[in-house]
Design an enzyme around this catalytic site. Structure first.
Site, PDB file in Angstrom:
ATOM      1  N   ASN A 256       0.851  -1.192   0.000  1.00  0.00           N
ATOM      2  CA  ASN A 256       0.000   0.000   0.000  1.00  0.00           C
ATOM      3  C   ASN A 256       0.888   1.243   0.000  1.00  0.00           C
ATOM      4  OD1 ASN A 256      -1.470   2.281   1.027  1.00  0.00           O
ATOM      5  ND2 ASN A 256      -3.121   0.882   1.542  1.00  0.00           N
TER       6      ASN A 256
ATOM      7  N   HIS B 255       0.887   6.261   1.706  1.00  0.00           N
ATOM      8  CA  HIS B 255       1.715   7.180   2.515  1.00  0.00           C
ATOM      9  C   HIS B 255       2.694   7.992   1.670  1.00  0.00           C
ATOM     10  CE1 HIS B 255      -0.086   5.793   6.037  1.00  0.00           C
ATOM     11  NE2 HIS B 255       0.932   5.274   6.694  1.00  0.00           N
TER      12      HIS B 255
ATOM     13  N   HIS C  27      -5.691   3.632  -2.044  1.00  0.00           N
ATOM     14  CA  HIS C  27      -7.047   3.949  -1.599  1.00  0.00           C
ATOM     15  C   HIS C  27      -7.415   5.310  -2.169  1.00  0.00           C
ATOM     16  CE1 HIS C  27     -10.004   4.244   2.068  1.00  0.00           C
ATOM     17  NE2 HIS C  27     -10.590   4.507   0.923  1.00  0.00           N
TER      18      HIS C  27
ATOM     19  N   ARG D  79      -9.599   7.911  -1.812  1.00  0.00           N
ATOM     20  CA  ARG D  79     -10.616   8.389  -0.864  1.00  0.00           C
ATOM     21  C   ARG D  79     -11.492   9.456  -1.503  1.00  0.00           C
ATOM     22  NH1 ARG D  79     -10.593   7.965   4.687  1.00  0.00           N
ATOM     23  NH2 ARG D  79      -9.226   6.349   5.455  1.00  0.00           N
TER      24      ARG D  79
ATOM     25  N   ARG E 190      -7.417  12.807  -0.042  1.00  0.00           N
ATOM     26  CA  ARG E 190      -6.391  13.357   0.870  1.00  0.00           C
ATOM     27  C   ARG E 190      -4.979  12.890   0.529  1.00  0.00           C
ATOM     28  NH1 ARG E 190      -7.626  10.059   6.397  1.00  0.00           N
ATOM     29  NH2 ARG E 190      -9.650  11.023   6.151  1.00  0.00           N
TER      30      ARG E 190
ATOM     31  N   GLU F  53      -8.504   0.258  -3.289  1.00  0.00           N
ATOM     32  CA  GLU F  53      -9.382   0.294  -2.107  1.00  0.00           C
ATOM     33  C   GLU F  53     -10.373   1.416  -2.327  1.00  0.00           C
ATOM     34  OE1 GLU F  53      -7.262   0.853   1.493  1.00  0.00           O
ATOM     35  OE2 GLU F  53      -6.104  -0.963   1.261  1.00  0.00           O
TER      36      GLU F  53
ATOM     37  N   THR G 234      -8.312   3.601   7.795  1.00  0.00           N
ATOM     38  CA  THR G 234      -9.510   2.765   7.857  1.00  0.00           C
ATOM     39  C   THR G 234      -9.579   2.092   9.223  1.00  0.00           C
ATOM     40  OG1 THR G 234      -9.031   2.330   5.529  1.00  0.00           O
ATOM     41  CG2 THR G 234     -10.809   1.073   6.523  1.00  0.00           C
TER      42      THR G 234
ATOM     43  N   GLU H  72     -10.798  -9.747   2.753  1.00  0.00           N
ATOM     44  CA  GLU H  72      -9.578  -9.342   3.457  1.00  0.00           C
ATOM     45  C   GLU H  72      -9.951  -9.151   4.923  1.00  0.00           C
ATOM     46  OE1 GLU H  72      -7.282  -6.116   1.776  1.00  0.00           O
ATOM     47  OE2 GLU H  72      -6.422  -5.611   3.720  1.00  0.00           O
TER      48      GLU H  72
ATOM     49  N   HIS I 256      -3.741  -4.641   7.547  1.00  0.00           N
ATOM     50  CA  HIS I 256      -3.869  -3.480   8.433  1.00  0.00           C
ATOM     51  C   HIS I 256      -3.054  -3.673   9.711  1.00  0.00           C
ATOM     52  CE1 HIS I 256      -5.313   0.243  10.060  1.00  0.00           C
ATOM     53  NE2 HIS I 256      -5.906   0.484   8.903  1.00  0.00           N
TER      54      HIS I 256
HETATM   55  N1  PXP Z   1      -5.770  -3.163   3.922  1.00  0.00           N
HETATM   56  C1  PXP Z   1      -6.722  -2.192   3.940  1.00  0.00           C
HETATM   57  C2  PXP Z   1      -8.095  -2.543   3.470  1.00  0.00           C
HETATM   58  C3  PXP Z   1      -6.410  -0.885   4.351  1.00  0.00           C
HETATM   59  O1  PXP Z   1      -7.371   0.066   4.366  1.00  0.00           O
HETATM   60  C4  PXP Z   1      -5.072  -0.585   4.726  1.00  0.00           C
HETATM   61  C5  PXP Z   1      -4.709   0.812   5.131  1.00  0.00           C
HETATM   62  O2  PXP Z   1      -4.972   1.712   4.127  1.00  0.00           O
HETATM   63  C6  PXP Z   1      -4.125  -1.613   4.683  1.00  0.00           C
HETATM   64  C7  PXP Z   1      -4.497  -2.892   4.306  1.00  0.00           C
HETATM   65  C8  PXP Z   1      -2.687  -1.378   5.055  1.00  0.00           C
HETATM   66  O3  PXP Z   1      -2.603  -1.051   6.412  1.00  0.00           O
HETATM   67  P1  PXP Z   1      -1.209  -0.581   7.007  1.00  0.00           P
HETATM   68  O4  PXP Z   1      -0.877   0.728   6.357  1.00  0.00           O
HETATM   69  O5  PXP Z   1      -1.497  -0.443   8.470  1.00  0.00           O
HETATM   70  O6  PXP Z   1      -0.210  -1.633   6.691  1.00  0.00           O
END
Ligand code: PXP
Length: 242
Positions: free
Chosen positions: A7, A10, A43, A45, A49, A70, A101, A151, A191
């Site tokens: 992901n 960031h 994602h 959004r 953002r 996402e 999330t 997931e 997550h």
């Molecule tokens: N899976 C989903 C559905 C998420 O919303 C996120 C965070 O955006 C992640 C995985 C990844 O989470 P993390 O950044 O905490 O590794």
């Protein structure tokens, strides 16, 4: 074989801190792929953002592995997904005030609506995953939507304060995972997973995909900082006149 989805939201968050062009998530996606990522997760959004429309358009053209979008269950983003056609869409809840999330999708409370969106996305050729808490009522409802994958939200496992609580959460994930696999769906998780807590989750039977962002991007800052500073120092010294 288990797949790693990276992901890269960031990266876009840092770019948006200055509203400039760097760091570019498109470049980050290439680097992640070179590092062995099996998927790139972003994602989009509603408030844009971090990841924006330009990013997903270019990522669709450049990502060679799986592009996993996402998204919330809202008309605007469903239309974007149907035009973009990512390989996979993961339906997540979305609240503007949240930092990330915070929980799984409440599919039990809106089954018909989710079912309809799952079908629309699948009709566009997109594999659909639902992001759900390891709560058997939610998993049961999720299985009835016709989705391709679930997931499991590992946030509570990741935040557990002691070993006992962590084991309790791990068992909830294992039980939910069994239900998903027995129903013939793909099992994903994500997550809050880090270099320290990922192994018990990766070791769950028939786990097929882990989506990880924060920990990998944090590690990348730290492993890259030394060389980035050294490069700037070399550049400055190359013209210094004293
Ligand atoms: N899976 C989903 C559905 C998420 O919303 C996120 C965070 O955006 C992640 C995985 C990844 O989470 P993390 O950044 O905490 O590794």
């Amino acid at each position: 074989m288990i797949e790693l989805g990276v992901n890269i939201d960031h990266i876009a968050t840092v770019r948006q801190a200055r509203r400039t062009v760097e760091p570019d998530p498109v470049w980050a996606a290439v680097m992640a792929e070179v590092g062995g990522a099996d998927g790139i997760t972003v994602h989009l959004r509603e408030d844009r953002r971090h990841i924006n429309d330009r990013d997903v358009t270019i990522l669709r053209e450049t990502v060679r592995c799986k592009l996993n979008l996402e998204m919330a269950c809202v008309e605007e983003v469903v239309n974007i997904a149907c035009n973009l056609i990512p390989n996979q869409a993961t339906l997540v809840p979305e609240r503007r005030e949240e930092i990330t999330t915070e929980g799984g999708l409440d599919v039990a409370g809106q089954k018909k609506g989710v079912q309809e969106i799952v079908r629309r996305l699948q009709d566009c050729g997109i594999v659909v995953s639902l992001f759900l808490d390891p709560d058997l009522k939610q998993i049961e409802a999720g299985l009835q939507t016709g989705c391709n994958a679930i997931e499991i939200h590992t946030g509570r496992y990741a935040l557990a304060k002691n070993e006992l609580d962590q084991n309790t959460e791990l068992n909830r994930i294992i039980n939910a995972g069994k239900m998903i696999v027995d129903a013939g769906l793909r099992l994903h998780a994500g997550h809050g997973l880090t270099y320290h807590n990922v192994l018990p989750i990766a070791g769950i039977s028939k786990m097929q995909e882990l989506n990880i962002g924060h920990s990998i991007i944090s590690r990348a800052f730290m492993s890259g900082l030394r060389e980035a500073v050294a490069e700037m120092k070399r550049l400055i010294l190359s013209v210094a006149k004293n």
